[in-house]
Design a protein around this motif. Structure first.
Motif, mmCIF file in Angstrom:
data_model
loop_
_atom_site.group_PDB
_atom_site.id
_atom_site.type_symbol
_atom_site.label_atom_id
_atom_site.label_comp_id
_atom_site.label_asym_id
_atom_site.label_seq_id
_atom_site.Cartn_x
_atom_site.Cartn_y
_atom_site.Cartn_z
ATOM 1 N N ASN A 90 65.353 39.054 31.901
ATOM 2 C CA ASN A 90 63.935 38.038 32.429
ATOM 3 C C ASN A 90 64.215 36.873 33.275
ATOM 4 O OD1 ASN A 90 62.282 40.114 31.470
ATOM 5 N ND2 ASN A 90 62.446 38.972 29.320
ATOM 6 N N VAL A 91 65.680 36.914 33.543
ATOM 7 C CA VAL A 91 66.005 35.879 34.477
ATOM 8 C C VAL A 91 66.052 36.498 35.770
ATOM 9 C CG1 VAL A 91 67.642 34.187 35.224
ATOM 10 C CG2 VAL A 91 67.369 34.674 32.976
ATOM 11 N N ILE A 92 65.398 36.232 36.854
ATOM 12 C CA ILE A 92 65.237 36.992 38.064
ATOM 13 C C ILE A 92 65.555 36.025 39.032
ATOM 14 C CG2 ILE A 92 64.036 38.956 37.246
ATOM 15 C CD1 ILE A 92 61.575 37.518 38.732
ATOM 16 N N HIS A 93 65.743 36.272 40.501
ATOM 17 C CA HIS A 93 65.865 35.155 41.544
ATOM 18 C C HIS A 93 64.457 35.368 42.424
ATOM 19 C CE1 HIS A 93 67.155 37.946 44.710
ATOM 20 N NE2 HIS A 93 68.203 38.349 44.005
ATOM 21 N N ALA A 94 64.557 34.706 43.083
ATOM 22 C CA ALA A 94 63.132 34.323 44.118
ATOM 23 C C ALA A 94 62.802 35.333 44.964
ATOM 24 C CB ALA A 94 63.289 32.986 44.917
ATOM 25 N N MET A 95 63.888 36.038 45.387
ATOM 26 C CA MET A 95 63.576 37.336 46.144
ATOM 27 C C MET A 95 62.871 38.484 45.659
ATOM 28 S SD MET A 95 63.235 38.046 49.358
ATOM 29 C CE MET A 95 64.126 37.603 50.796
ATOM 30 N N GLU A 96 63.802 38.406 44.150
ATOM 31 C CA GLU A 96 63.027 39.658 43.213
ATOM 32 C C GLU A 96 61.679 39.126 42.886
ATOM 33 O OE1 GLU A 96 67.398 40.866 41.298
ATOM 34 O OE2 GLU A 96 66.302 39.278 40.289
ATOM 35 N N PHE A 97 61.323 37.872 42.875
ATOM 36 C CA PHE A 97 60.037 37.518 42.517
ATOM 37 C C PHE A 97 59.178 37.845 43.472
ATOM 38 C CE2 PHE A 97 56.634 34.232 42.489
ATOM 39 C CZ PHE A 97 56.397 34.233 41.054
ATOM 40 N N GLU A 98 59.404 37.660 44.757
ATOM 41 C CA GLU A 98 58.698 37.969 45.904
ATOM 42 C C GLU A 98 58.142 39.467 46.012
ATOM 43 O OE1 GLU A 98 57.626 35.947 48.372
ATOM 44 O OE2 GLU A 98 58.817 34.076 48.423
ATOM 45 N N ARG A 99 59.090 40.075 45.510
ATOM 46 C CA ARG A 99 58.819 41.846 45.565
ATOM 47 C C ARG A 99 57.975 42.048 44.513
ATOM 48 N NH1 ARG A 99 58.319 42.920 49.962
ATOM 49 N NH2 ARG A 99 57.860 45.089 49.434
ATOM 50 N N LEU A 100 58.100 41.397 43.299
ATOM 51 C CA LEU A 100 57.441 41.730 42.041
ATOM 52 C C LEU A 100 56.005 41.223 42.563
ATOM 53 C CD1 LEU A 100 59.532 40.754 38.937
ATOM 54 C CD2 LEU A 100 58.650 42.693 39.611
ATOM 55 N N ILE A 101 55.455 40.199 43.181
ATOM 56 C CA ILE A 101 54.080 39.900 43.473
ATOM 57 C C ILE A 101 53.596 40.347 44.576
ATOM 58 C CG2 ILE A 101 54.487 37.614 42.046
ATOM 59 C CD1 ILE A 101 54.411 36.214 44.973
ATOM 60 N N ASN A 102 54.611 41.261 45.224
ATOM 61 C CA ASN A 102 54.079 41.818 46.361
ATOM 62 C C ASN A 102 53.353 43.126 46.159
ATOM 63 O OD1 ASN A 102 54.438 43.664 49.060
ATOM 64 N ND2 ASN A 102 54.573 41.647 49.852
ATOM 65 N N ALA A 103 51.819 43.300 46.774
ATOM 66 C CA ALA A 103 51.332 44.483 46.618
ATOM 67 C C ALA A 103 51.806 45.870 46.973
ATOM 68 C CB ALA A 103 49.856 44.404 47.262
ATOM 69 N N ALA A 104 52.694 45.785 48.164
ATOM 70 C CA ALA A 104 53.345 47.060 48.312
ATOM 71 C C ALA A 104 54.761 47.103 47.622
ATOM 72 C CB ALA A 104 53.679 46.912 49.920
ATOM 73 N N GLY A 105 55.126 46.306 46.570
ATOM 74 C CA GLY A 105 56.366 45.944 46.096
ATOM 75 C C GLY A 105 56.475 47.054 44.910
ATOM 76 N N PRO A 106 57.248 47.026 44.278
ATOM 77 C CA PRO A 106 57.672 48.342 43.047
ATOM 78 C C PRO A 106 56.811 48.141 41.948
ATOM 79 C CG PRO A 106 59.322 46.303 42.964
ATOM 80 C CD PRO A 106 58.549 46.127 44.192
ATOM 81 N N THR A 107 56.060 47.020 41.746
ATOM 82 C CA THR A 107 54.975 47.149 40.734
ATOM 83 C C THR A 107 53.666 47.128 41.278
ATOM 84 O OG1 THR A 107 55.129 44.562 40.612
ATOM 85 C CG2 THR A 107 56.681 45.886 39.049
ATOM 86 N N HIS A 108 53.417 47.086 42.429
ATOM 87 C CA HIS A 108 52.299 47.049 43.168
ATOM 88 C C HIS A 108 51.554 45.817 43.111
ATOM 89 C CE1 HIS A 108 52.485 51.396 43.850
ATOM 90 N NE2 HIS A 108 52.578 51.640 42.808
ATOM 91 N N GLY A 109 52.531 44.744 42.815
ATOM 92 C CA GLY A 109 52.053 43.212 42.831
ATOM 93 C C GLY A 109 51.948 42.771 41.411
ATOM 94 N N HIS A 110 52.139 43.706 40.337
ATOM 95 C CA HIS A 110 51.652 43.246 39.175
ATOM 96 C C HIS A 110 53.268 42.447 38.837
ATOM 97 C CE1 HIS A 110 48.246 45.304 38.336
ATOM 98 N NE2 HIS A 110 48.757 46.443 39.011
ATOM 99 N N LEU A 111 53.008 41.182 38.398
ATOM 100 C CA LEU A 111 54.110 40.256 37.983
ATOM 101 C C LEU A 111 54.271 40.399 36.353
ATOM 102 C CD1 LEU A 111 56.111 37.871 38.587
ATOM 103 C CD2 LEU A 111 54.425 36.355 38.119
ATOM 104 N N VAL A 112 55.587 41.190 36.233
ATOM 105 C CA VAL A 112 55.650 41.502 35.054
ATOM 106 C C VAL A 112 57.430 41.331 34.576
ATOM 107 C CG1 VAL A 112 54.108 43.416 34.568
ATOM 108 C CG2 VAL A 112 56.211 43.934 35.788
ATOM 109 N N ARG A 113 57.639 40.997 33.492
ATOM 110 C CA ARG A 113 59.007 40.885 32.901
ATOM 111 C C ARG A 113 59.711 42.077 33.077
ATOM 112 N NH1 ARG A 113 59.843 37.409 27.762
ATOM 113 N NH2 ARG A 113 59.766 39.426 26.643
ATOM 114 N N LEU A 114 60.915 42.238 33.533
ATOM 115 C CA LEU A 114 62.111 43.385 33.656
ATOM 116 C C LEU A 114 62.041 43.836 32.461
ATOM 117 C CD1 LEU A 114 63.678 42.511 36.845
ATOM 118 C CD2 LEU A 114 61.527 43.674 36.713
#
Lengths: 433, 288
Positions: free
Chosen positions: A211-235
């Motif tokens: 659950n420690v991530i870095h900012a670019m990973e955060f960008e991808r997690l909040i991005n609608a086209a990202g791996p979680t479709h924009g759902h900000l979740v804990r890994l």
């Protein structure tokens, strides 16, 4: 007129700075070779979810530029390619470009994706900071430009299913690297940056605690086209975080790690990310642990104030000493000295986002040697004059823009791209040298 | 049978003799023989080191030179000693001026440092010279899942590029041995943090606070005992559980790695000096 000097320029790097430089040169009627190492142009800006201080959708403002570059009649886009050798002098450079085999014919591929649907091999997607997955034949993201697939031979199992699936016979597994010799009058280096490897700070837990991530990973997690479709979740468990801590100045302003300089963008991108976290979950508690906030650009201070007052982001002045993990919950405890009250605080969060500083990209040493350009102590391209030559290198005819000569935000990178383009076209408009 | 020169350092024989006894007998059982070093001196760690680096290099250099004269690699059982010897060896191997200066001093008693011996910490002997498979094969009375927390010690694993024992951030050797012997290694917050021991001489209050923090973290993972690989850590983590600030909760036994491994190899408590431990570990060492 047979002895004409080169009427073309080379731009190395297809990020936002390199694209701006290429467009500004091409729009004056000169030919531009835009060389990009990865399969698509777009650079870091393509990975970012929102921009500061306007909260524009990064992809939305970038995508039109991508297509403008790819459709421009004067731009020869050479993706998945690298600069080999460089000889000559200002107005008269001979450059050898290595075009890596992408095993897909660019002129035939329509980007339909039939091949990827058939491909049985899944690997982590670099574009999503390895959080999501892609196939062994892939495009990194939906707006990839050119919209052409690439075969990742390291992971390809040579099953041949994609070759059969492709109705345009665009896939050629026998393709080999090719070289292209070009003649240009000016060269612009726009090779960008890399993120500091935050695992070099083991005490902050990156790489050990999910659950420690870095900012670019955060960008991808909040991005609608990202791996979680924009759902900000804990890994660790896929749950929504209710309390998020942002840790500033990691791999920046730290002499011991060889990064004495300020990375210029981390304060603002973290304030932006803190705001975005609250846009996603308005009830969340969001704290930013900072050394001091550098909101120097246009609209930046107002954005910082808005984050505090309207969004309720908590700003704690203090560099984080340690991040600890609760063994059962996966929650994290941040240990920090609040230097405004001189108290040591232990604060529990369920997600911690580390804000990495930025460093010169891999391969900068080799490129600098090939070009004969000097580097400054911090590893970036050295500019000729701090005041009157911000895009000039020490070699005539070779210019620099974007983060290749030091950290910059998007507006500054674009300005530098235009500036470098101007310097390059001065040479070209004189007929070369 | 592999042979090493045993360098006990100052603190082990005086304050934790059971550690030395347990190491000797456990390693013997696992096929490693230890030859005592005669006329050894203090390694100079921290105290001399902070005053004069040359004097420190001469002190540890002398130990290295004695081992050279005995033609065997060194086993340093104390975390601080192994750290000192490795750092000085690194210095002497990379700094010809310092080596010449130290050799001038050593020449008086006919010793010379040439760099032929290696320095190993106990954990390296287990990992590199004996190996987990051999340890596993030697277990005759495995434990029954007792929960144990490993404490490595700063000087044992740091600086990693010089000491090369284990990953300093996620060390595994003690945990693996705990597991091999049938017990349960327990991870805890702040595992690789300092025990606070070196602060004792300067500021006991701070030292105790650091130590008790560690005990608290270990206790919250319901560990039944602490396994150490450094004399100072062992002493510190034991002593903080006594005294005014310690609180009233039951004390957690602290024991050295060979004392933990010994019973599983069928060695009896007497030979391992178990009765010398200030907090008796007998309850957790009852093997089935």
């Amino acid at each position: 007129m047979t002895e004409r000097k080169a009427q073309a320029a080379l731009v190395i790097g297809g990020g936002v700075a390199g694209m701006q430089a290429a467009l500004d040169i091409a729009n004056q009627g000169f030919k531009v070779y835009l060389v990009e190492r990865t399969p698509s142009i777009g650079g870091r800006m393509a990975q970012i979810d929102k921009t500061f201080p306007t909260l524009d959708c990064s992809a939305c403002i970038l995508t039109p530029k991508l297509s403008e570059v790819s459709h421009h009649k004067h731009i020869n886009l050479l993706t998945y390619s690298e600069v080999g050798s460089v000889t000559g002098k200002s107005g008269d450079f001979h450059v050898r470009i290595r075009r890596k085999a992408r095993f897909v014919k660019e002129d035939l591929c329509s980007g339909c994706g039939d091949c990827a649907a058939e491909c049985p091999t899944e690997v982590p997607n670099e574009f999503d900071m390895n959080i999501g997955f892609r196939k062994a034949i892939y495009i990194g993201f939906p707006q990839a430009t050119p919209n052409v697939y690439t075969v990742d031979k390291e992971n390809c199992i040579n099953c041949g299913r994609c070759v059969k699936a492709c109705q345009r016979n665009a896939i050629d597994m026998e393709m080999t690297d090719r070289t292209l010799d070009i003649h240009v009058g000016a060269i612009i280096i726009a090779t960008g940056f890399e993120l500091f490897d935050v695992s070099q700070y083991p005490r902050l837990g990156y790489g050990h605690y999910p659950n420690v991530i870095h900012a670019m990973e955060f960008e991808r997690l909040i991005n609608a086209a990202g791996p979680t479709h924009g759902h900000l979740v804990r890994l660790s468990d896929g749950r929504k975080p209710h309390s998020i801590g942002f840790v500033q100045c990691v791999g920046a302003r730290d002499v011991q790690k060889g990064v004495p300089y300020c990375s210029r963008v981390c304060c603002m991108y973290s304030i932006k990310n803190a705001v975005m976290a609250l846009e996603h979950y308005p009830d969340a508690e969001v704290s930013v642990y900072y050394a001091d906030i550098r909101a120097f650009g246009k609209g930046f201070e107002e954005f910082y104030e808005m984050a505090k007052k309207r969004f309720g982001v908590r700003f704690v002045r203090g560099r984080v000493a340690e991040v600890m993990e609760g063994k059962n919950t996966g929650n994290l405890v941040v240990k920090v000295e609040d230097t405004e009250s001189s108290t040591i605080r232990l604060v529990e969060h369920d997600m911690v986002v580390i804000s990495p500083g930025i460093i010169p990209p891999e391969g900068m040493d080799t490129l600098a040697t090939k070009m004969g350009i000097a580097k400054s102590d911090d590893g970036y391209v050295q500019i000729a004059h701090s005041f009157f030559g911000p895009t000039l290198t020490k070699v005539p005819g070779v210019f620099v823009c974007g983060c290749a000569d030091g950290p910059k935000d998007i507006p500054d990178s674009v300005s530098a791209g235009s500036s470098a383009a101007m310097k390059a076209t001065i040479i070209l408009s004189k007929g070369g040298a | 049978m592999k042979e090493f020169v045993l360098y006990t350092g100052c603190t082990t024989p005086v304050r934790l003799p059971a550690y030395e006894a347990a190491i000797t007998i456990v390693l013997e059982k696992l096929g490693v023989r230890l030859i005592p070093m005669k006329d050894a001196n203090c390694c100079g760690a921290q105290y001399v080191e902070s005053v004069s680096h040359t004097a420190f290099a001469a002190m540890s250099g002398r130990i290295l030179a004695i081992a050279e004269s005995m033609d065997r690699d060194i086993l340093a059982v104390c975390g601080a000693c192994s750290g000192s010897l490795k750092i000085v060896k690194h210095d002497l191997d990379h700094n010809p001026d310092l080596r010449a200066e130290v050799n001038d001093l050593l020449a008086e008693e006919g010793l010379k440092y040439t760099g032929t011996v290696e320095v190993k910490h106990l954990l390296q002997i287990f990992n590199e010279d004996i190996g987990y498979d051999a340890i596993k094969a030697a277990i005759v009375k495995p434990y029954n899942g007792v929960r144990l927390a490993a404490h490595y010690g700063c000087h044992v694993t740091r600086p990693p590029e010089i000491v090369q024992v284990d990953n300093p951030e996620t060390p595994v050797i003690i945990d693996k041995i705990i597991e091999i012997a049938g017990a349960t290694p327990v991870d805890y917050t702040g595992k690789t943090r300092c025990c606070g021991g070196p602060m004792l001489a300067m500021d006991q209050e701070v030292a105790n606070k650091i130590g008790l923090d560690k005990i608290k973290n270990i206790r919250s993972e319901r560990a039944q005992g602490i396994v150490t690989a450094c004399v100072f850590c062992d002493i510190q983590l034991t002593q903080v559980q006594f005294g005014d600030t310690a609180g009233s909760e039951p004390k957690i036994p602290v024991l050295t790695l060979p004392q933990f491994l010994g019973p599983a190899l069928g060695i009896n408590f007497d030979k391992l000096g178990i009765q010398l431990n200030k907090i008796s570990p007998e309850a957790i060492l009852q093997v089935t």
